[in-house]
Design a protein around this motif. Structure first.
Motif, mmCIF file in Angstrom:
data_model
loop_
_atom_site.group_PDB
_atom_site.id
_atom_site.type_symbol
_atom_site.label_atom_id
_atom_site.label_comp_id
_atom_site.label_asym_id
_atom_site.label_seq_id
_atom_site.Cartn_x
_atom_site.Cartn_y
_atom_site.Cartn_z
ATOM 1 N N GLN A 278 0.843 -1.187 0.000
ATOM 2 C CA GLN A 278 0.000 0.000 0.000
ATOM 3 C C GLN A 278 0.882 1.241 0.000
ATOM 4 O OE1 GLN A 278 -1.931 -0.940 3.676
ATOM 5 N NE2 GLN A 278 -3.768 -1.733 2.679
ATOM 6 N N SER A 279 0.459 2.266 -0.699
ATOM 7 C CA SER A 279 1.220 3.509 -0.718
ATOM 8 C C SER A 279 0.270 4.677 -0.944
ATOM 9 C CB SER A 279 2.299 3.483 -1.808
ATOM 10 O OG SER A 279 1.720 3.283 -3.090
ATOM 11 N N LEU A 280 0.642 5.818 -0.397
ATOM 12 C CA LEU A 280 -0.156 7.025 -0.556
ATOM 13 C C LEU A 280 0.090 7.612 -1.938
ATOM 14 C CD1 LEU A 280 -1.972 9.236 0.741
ATOM 15 C CD2 LEU A 280 0.154 10.370 1.453
ATOM 16 N N GLN A 281 -0.944 7.696 -2.750
ATOM 17 C CA GLN A 281 -0.836 8.246 -4.101
ATOM 18 C C GLN A 281 -1.510 9.615 -4.129
ATOM 19 O OE1 GLN A 281 0.925 6.850 -6.572
ATOM 20 N NE2 GLN A 281 1.490 5.123 -5.270
ATOM 21 N N PHE A 282 -0.864 10.568 -3.468
ATOM 22 C CA PHE A 282 -1.464 11.891 -3.293
ATOM 23 C C PHE A 282 -1.610 12.610 -4.627
ATOM 24 C CE2 PHE A 282 -1.622 16.387 -2.235
ATOM 25 C CZ PHE A 282 -2.466 16.420 -1.143
ATOM 26 N N SER A 283 -0.616 12.504 -5.493
ATOM 27 C CA SER A 283 -0.682 13.186 -6.788
ATOM 28 C C SER A 283 -1.873 12.703 -7.601
ATOM 29 C CB SER A 283 0.616 12.970 -7.567
ATOM 30 O OG SER A 283 0.525 13.556 -8.854
ATOM 31 N N PHE A 284 -2.071 11.393 -7.646
ATOM 32 C CA PHE A 284 -3.197 10.862 -8.409
ATOM 33 C C PHE A 284 -4.533 11.243 -7.772
ATOM 34 C CE2 PHE A 284 -0.094 7.353 -9.775
ATOM 35 C CZ PHE A 284 0.338 8.110 -10.852
ATOM 36 N N ALA A 285 -4.552 11.366 -6.447
ATOM 37 C CA ALA A 285 -5.761 11.847 -5.778
ATOM 38 C C ALA A 285 -6.061 13.278 -6.185
ATOM 39 C CB ALA A 285 -5.607 11.745 -4.261
ATOM 40 N N SER A 286 -5.021 14.111 -6.282
ATOM 41 C CA SER A 286 -5.233 15.505 -6.688
ATOM 42 C C SER A 286 -5.724 15.587 -8.131
ATOM 43 C CB SER A 286 -3.941 16.318 -6.505
ATOM 44 O OG SER A 286 -3.004 16.063 -7.534
ATOM 45 N N LYS A 287 -5.284 14.679 -8.973
ATOM 46 C CA LYS A 287 -5.723 14.673 -10.368
ATOM 47 C C LYS A 287 -7.186 14.255 -10.471
ATOM 48 C CE LYS A 287 -1.018 13.958 -11.986
ATOM 49 N NZ LYS A 287 0.011 13.020 -12.486
ATOM 50 N N LEU A 288 -7.588 13.307 -9.643
ATOM 51 C CA LEU A 288 -8.999 12.906 -9.603
ATOM 52 C C LEU A 288 -9.866 14.079 -9.168
ATOM 53 C CD1 LEU A 288 -10.368 9.565 -8.157
ATOM 54 C CD2 LEU A 288 -11.500 11.730 -7.648
ATOM 55 N N VAL A 289 -9.451 14.773 -8.122
ATOM 56 C CA VAL A 289 -10.215 15.927 -7.630
ATOM 57 C C VAL A 289 -10.268 17.019 -8.690
ATOM 58 C CG1 VAL A 289 -10.228 17.781 -5.916
ATOM 59 C CG2 VAL A 289 -9.766 15.423 -5.206
ATOM 60 N N HIS A 290 -9.150 17.242 -9.369
ATOM 61 C CA HIS A 290 -9.110 18.266 -10.408
ATOM 62 C C HIS A 290 -10.075 17.955 -11.544
ATOM 63 C CE1 HIS A 290 -7.369 21.280 -13.143
ATOM 64 N NE2 HIS A 290 -7.519 20.356 -14.072
ATOM 65 N N MET A 291 -10.203 16.694 -11.904
ATOM 66 C CA MET A 291 -11.138 16.336 -12.977
ATOM 67 C C MET A 291 -12.573 16.679 -12.596
ATOM 68 S SD MET A 291 -9.563 15.249 -15.630
ATOM 69 C CE MET A 291 -11.044 14.702 -16.478
ATOM 70 N N LEU A 292 -12.886 16.578 -11.327
ATOM 71 C CA LEU A 292 -14.232 16.886 -10.860
ATOM 72 C C LEU A 292 -14.430 18.373 -10.607
ATOM 73 C CD1 LEU A 292 -14.444 13.889 -8.403
ATOM 74 C CD2 LEU A 292 -15.703 14.096 -10.554
ATOM 75 N N ASN A 293 -13.338 19.062 -10.309
ATOM 76 C CA ASN A 293 -13.382 20.513 -10.074
ATOM 77 C C ASN A 293 -12.092 21.124 -10.615
ATOM 78 O OD1 ASN A 293 -13.540 23.136 -9.234
ATOM 79 N ND2 ASN A 293 -13.857 22.680 -7.067
ATOM 80 N N PRO A 294 -12.079 21.538 -11.889
ATOM 81 C CA PRO A 294 -10.853 22.028 -12.526
ATOM 82 C C PRO A 294 -10.255 23.290 -11.904
ATOM 83 C CG PRO A 294 -12.460 21.395 -14.191
ATOM 84 C CD PRO A 294 -13.171 21.390 -12.869
#
Length: 214
Positions: A100-116
């Motif tokens: 398991q690892s924290l994928q913070f960058s990919f989480a931020s990209k997911l959030v950005h897709m929902l709220n640019p």
């Protein structure tokens, strides 16, 4: 650095390939509301390529959880936080060995897709702003706290850049050259410019404030 970007924006824009750097992003934003992204293989393929998920060699389990969560959160961007997304995905094994690892960058990209209007956090912006990196003994909670502080800095700093017009010249030329509409937000343009600029820096292509090819 903003002054250097403005002064060399013509050279930076020449490095932007619309087919790779702009069109896929615009397509993803347009298709996100219309597709079940938890199942749509075309969407997932283009998303993974554009947002650089493939080099991370993420497990099928993690990718399924990632796109499932993206589908689940559609339509409620005002209630989504990068911390909540990162914590939701944290228990999912990111690799086939169960790690398991924290994928913070990919989480931020997911959030950005929902709220640019939300920033994207990655190694490029981390380098550009000299944001702190964690030590070998950093706990998961310490890492989350550090990354959230950097993420909040990005949100505030991009607001300052836009309010004070620090990259107004570069943003104007970007929009004129690529004819992007409002869906490609000014904050996303800042991110794109920084991404390309840091690429220059990593190759030693900025000398005495001038972008140098070679």
């Amino acid at each position: 650095m903003y002054t250097i970007i403005n002064q060399n924006v013509g050279a930076l824009l020449k490095l932007i390939n619309p087919q790779a750097d702009i069109n896929p992003y615009v397509w993803l934003l347009g298709e996100l509301p219309n597709r079940n992204v938890a199942q749509d293989q075309e969407f997932q393929r283009i998303y993974r390529l554009y947002w650089q998920l493939n080099p991370a060699r993420l497990s099928k389990e993690y990718l399924a959880a990632y796109f499932g969560h993206l589908e689940q959160l559609k339509g409620h961007p005002e209630h989504i936080t990068v911390e909540a997304v990162a914590r939701h995905l944290l228990p999912i094994p990111t690799h086939g060995n169960g790690r398991q690892s924290l994928q913070f960058s990919f989480a931020s990209k997911l959030v950005h897709m929902l709220n640019p209007e939300q920033p994207v956090y990655d190694s490029m912006v981390e380098s550009f702003f000299f944001l702190p990196s964690g030590g070998a003994n950093e706990t998961t909670e310490q890492k989350i706290a550090r990354l959230l502080a950097s993420y909040e800095f990005l949100h505030t700093e991009y607001g300052r850049v836009l309010e004070q017009g620090l990259l107004a010249q570069a943003i104007t030329q970007f929009r004129a050259r690529f004819s992007v509409n409002a869906a490609y937000t000014d904050r996303k343009i800042i991110d794109t410019l920084i991404w390309k600029f840091v690429g220059f820096l990593k190759r030693g292509a900025v000398r005495k404030g001038i972008v140098v090819y070679g």
